[in-house]
Design a protein around this motif. Structure first.
Motif, PDB file in Angstrom:
ATOM      1  N   MET A   1       0.830  -1.189   0.000  1.00  0.00           N
ATOM      2  CA  MET A   1       0.000   0.000   0.000  1.00  0.00           C
ATOM      3  C   MET A   1       0.878   1.258   0.000  1.00  0.00           C
ATOM      4  SD  MET A   1      -3.122  -0.871  -0.084  1.00  0.00           S
ATOM      5  CE  MET A   1      -4.148  -2.316   0.148  1.00  0.00           C
ATOM      6  N   TYR A   2       0.408   2.291  -0.693  1.00  0.00           N
ATOM      7  CA  TYR A   2       1.192   3.506  -0.880  1.00  0.00           C
ATOM      8  C   TYR A   2       0.506   4.645  -0.136  1.00  0.00           C
ATOM      9  CZ  TYR A   2       4.415   6.458  -3.591  1.00  0.00           C
ATOM     10  OH  TYR A   2       5.414   7.307  -3.986  1.00  0.00           O
ATOM     11  N   LEU A   3       1.116   5.126   0.931  1.00  0.00           N
ATOM     12  CA  LEU A   3       0.541   6.148   1.799  1.00  0.00           C
ATOM     13  C   LEU A   3       1.269   7.473   1.629  1.00  0.00           C
ATOM     14  CD1 LEU A   3      -0.510   3.491   3.029  1.00  0.00           C
ATOM     15  CD2 LEU A   3      -0.131   4.471   5.296  1.00  0.00           C
ATOM     16  N   LEU A   4       0.501   8.557   1.716  1.00  0.00           N
ATOM     17  CA  LEU A   4       1.069   9.900   1.708  1.00  0.00           C
ATOM     18  C   LEU A   4       0.839  10.519   3.082  1.00  0.00           C
ATOM     19  CD1 LEU A   4       2.341  12.351   0.285  1.00  0.00           C
ATOM     20  CD2 LEU A   4       0.036  13.005  -0.457  1.00  0.00           C
ATOM     21  N   HIS A  23       5.296  -1.396   7.461  1.00  0.00           N
ATOM     22  CA  HIS A  23       4.075  -2.019   6.952  1.00  0.00           C
ATOM     23  C   HIS A  23       3.688  -1.546   5.554  1.00  0.00           C
ATOM     24  CE1 HIS A  23       3.307  -3.346  11.102  1.00  0.00           C
ATOM     25  NE2 HIS A  23       3.696  -2.132  11.450  1.00  0.00           N
ATOM     26  N   TYR A  24       4.075  -0.322   5.177  1.00  0.00           N
ATOM     27  CA  TYR A  24       3.587   0.279   3.947  1.00  0.00           C
ATOM     28  C   TYR A  24       4.710   1.050   3.249  1.00  0.00           C
ATOM     29  CZ  TYR A  24      -0.752  -0.430   6.569  1.00  0.00           C
ATOM     30  OH  TYR A  24      -1.770  -0.968   7.311  1.00  0.00           O
ATOM     31  N   ARG A  25       4.450   1.378   1.991  1.00  0.00           N
ATOM     32  CA  ARG A  25       5.293   2.332   1.281  1.00  0.00           C
ATOM     33  C   ARG A  25       4.797   3.730   1.658  1.00  0.00           C
ATOM     34  NH1 ARG A  25       9.398   4.707   0.082  1.00  0.00           N
ATOM     35  NH2 ARG A  25       9.402   6.032  -1.753  1.00  0.00           N
ATOM     36  N   VAL A  26       5.674   4.609   2.143  1.00  0.00           N
ATOM     37  CA  VAL A  26       5.265   5.908   2.679  1.00  0.00           C
ATOM     38  C   VAL A  26       6.081   7.026   2.043  1.00  0.00           C
ATOM     39  CG1 VAL A  26       4.944   7.295   4.756  1.00  0.00           C
ATOM     40  CG2 VAL A  26       4.764   4.805   4.891  1.00  0.00           C
ATOM     41  N   GLN A 176       5.629   3.058  -7.079  1.00  0.00           N
ATOM     42  CA  GLN A 176       5.066   2.250  -6.006  1.00  0.00           C
ATOM     43  C   GLN A 176       6.158   1.561  -5.194  1.00  0.00           C
ATOM     44  OE1 GLN A 176       1.867   1.661  -5.007  1.00  0.00           O
ATOM     45  NE2 GLN A 176       0.931   3.040  -6.463  1.00  0.00           N
ATOM     46  N   LEU A 177       7.207   1.111  -5.866  1.00  0.00           N
ATOM     47  CA  LEU A 177       8.266   0.373  -5.182  1.00  0.00           C
ATOM     48  C   LEU A 177       9.266   1.281  -4.495  1.00  0.00           C
ATOM     49  CD1 LEU A 177       7.081  -2.078  -6.666  1.00  0.00           C
ATOM     50  CD2 LEU A 177       9.412  -2.827  -7.143  1.00  0.00           C
ATOM     51  N   TYR A 178       9.580   2.427  -5.099  1.00  0.00           N
ATOM     52  CA  TYR A 178      10.700   3.227  -4.600  1.00  0.00           C
ATOM     53  C   TYR A 178      10.365   4.687  -4.337  1.00  0.00           C
ATOM     54  CZ  TYR A 178      13.153  -0.846  -6.355  1.00  0.00           C
ATOM     55  OH  TYR A 178      13.548  -2.134  -6.593  1.00  0.00           O
ATOM     56  N   GLY A 179       9.174   5.133  -4.716  1.00  0.00           N
ATOM     57  CA  GLY A 179       8.830   6.527  -4.519  1.00  0.00           C
ATOM     58  C   GLY A 179       9.332   7.395  -5.656  1.00  0.00           C
ATOM     59  N   MET A 180       8.955   8.667  -5.581  1.00  0.00           N
ATOM     60  CA  MET A 180       9.348   9.606  -6.624  1.00  0.00           C
ATOM     61  C   MET A 180      10.805  10.025  -6.464  1.00  0.00           C
ATOM     62  SD  MET A 180       5.960  12.004  -6.626  1.00  0.00           S
ATOM     63  CE  MET A 180       6.629  13.077  -7.907  1.00  0.00           C
ATOM     64  N   GLY A 181      11.471  10.249  -7.601  1.00  0.00           N
ATOM     65  CA  GLY A 181      12.841  10.748  -7.568  1.00  0.00           C
ATOM     66  C   GLY A 181      13.798   9.824  -6.861  1.00  0.00           C
TER      67      GLY A 181
END
Length: 218
Positions: A1-4, A23-26, A176-181
């Motif tokens: 899951m991708y959280l902001l 627990h999540y991608r943040v 989703q895997l590594y985030g932006m930039g």
């Protein structure tokens, strides 16, 4: 899951990122302008939103998101503890409201509830042939047996499964895997795809030239 996570307090933000990344991608931002930019560029699945931010009030952005038809879960995290504040936040479109300070376990529980609710709006179980995905537990089953994967491959397969047979772009998968930039090596995604194909079968994940990848039912 991708959280902001939208939180301007440095100490609290660091603590929350440490808690949530288990627990999540943040992605963590500290201003509304950064939140808007990140939301526009990435496939966010839940927002943790502070209200009093350096460049504006989070309620204004929440109202804008809802007016534009965005239905993703939003959990307000705020020190504003009056009943009127909580009612206003929920009436503006928040799915939940948690008053600071709060216990980490309660935050994680509320996130799980919101994500379960969101997944349930689509389908309780996603079936793709012999592969099934259970959003509530984040569990994959292959030929009716649990499928255990390393974290990145689990996350990658989840994104492909949630697309329900639609093509997912390389850019979205990488975010989703590594985030932006993130600066990830161009071959990193292909390494994970190759590893998944070894587990699932080489014909289950298709490469759609110039577009991305598609998980198919076999």
């Amino acid at each position: 899951m991708y959280l902001l996570l939208v939180e301007d307090d440095l100490a609290l933000g660091n603590a929350l990122v440490k808690l949530l990344k288990a627990h999540y991608r943040v992605e963590w931002v500290r201003q509304l302008a950064a939140a808007r930019a990140h939301f526009a560029a990435a496939e966010i699945e839940l927002i943790l939103l502070d209200l009093g931010l350096p460049d504006g009030d989070g309620l204004g952005w929440l109202q804008q998101l809802r007016s534009q038809g965005h239905e993703l879960p939003v959990l307000i995290l705020s020190a504003r503890d009056q009943l009127d504040d909580r009612v206003q936040g929920l009436d503006t479109g928040a799915d939940d409201y948690l008053v600071k300070p709060f216990e980490p376990d309660e935050l994680l529980a509320r996130i799980r509830v919101l994500l379960r609710r969101q997944a349930g709006q689509a389908s309780p179980v996603i079936h793709l042939g012999a592969l099934s995905f259970y959003p509530d537990s984040q569990q994959f089953m292959l030929h009716d047996r649990p499928l255990t994967l390393p974290p990145k491959e689990q996350q990658l397969l989840r994104v492909l499964a949630m697309a329900r047979g639609q093509t997912v772009s390389r850019e979205r998968l990488t975010q989703q895997l590594y985030g932006m930039g993130n600066g990830a090596d161009s071959n990193t995604l292909e390494v994970h795809i190759h590893a998944l194909r070894r587990q699932l079968g080489k014909d289950r994940i298709l490469t759609i030239r110039g577009q991305g990848y598609r998980l198919v039912a076999l």
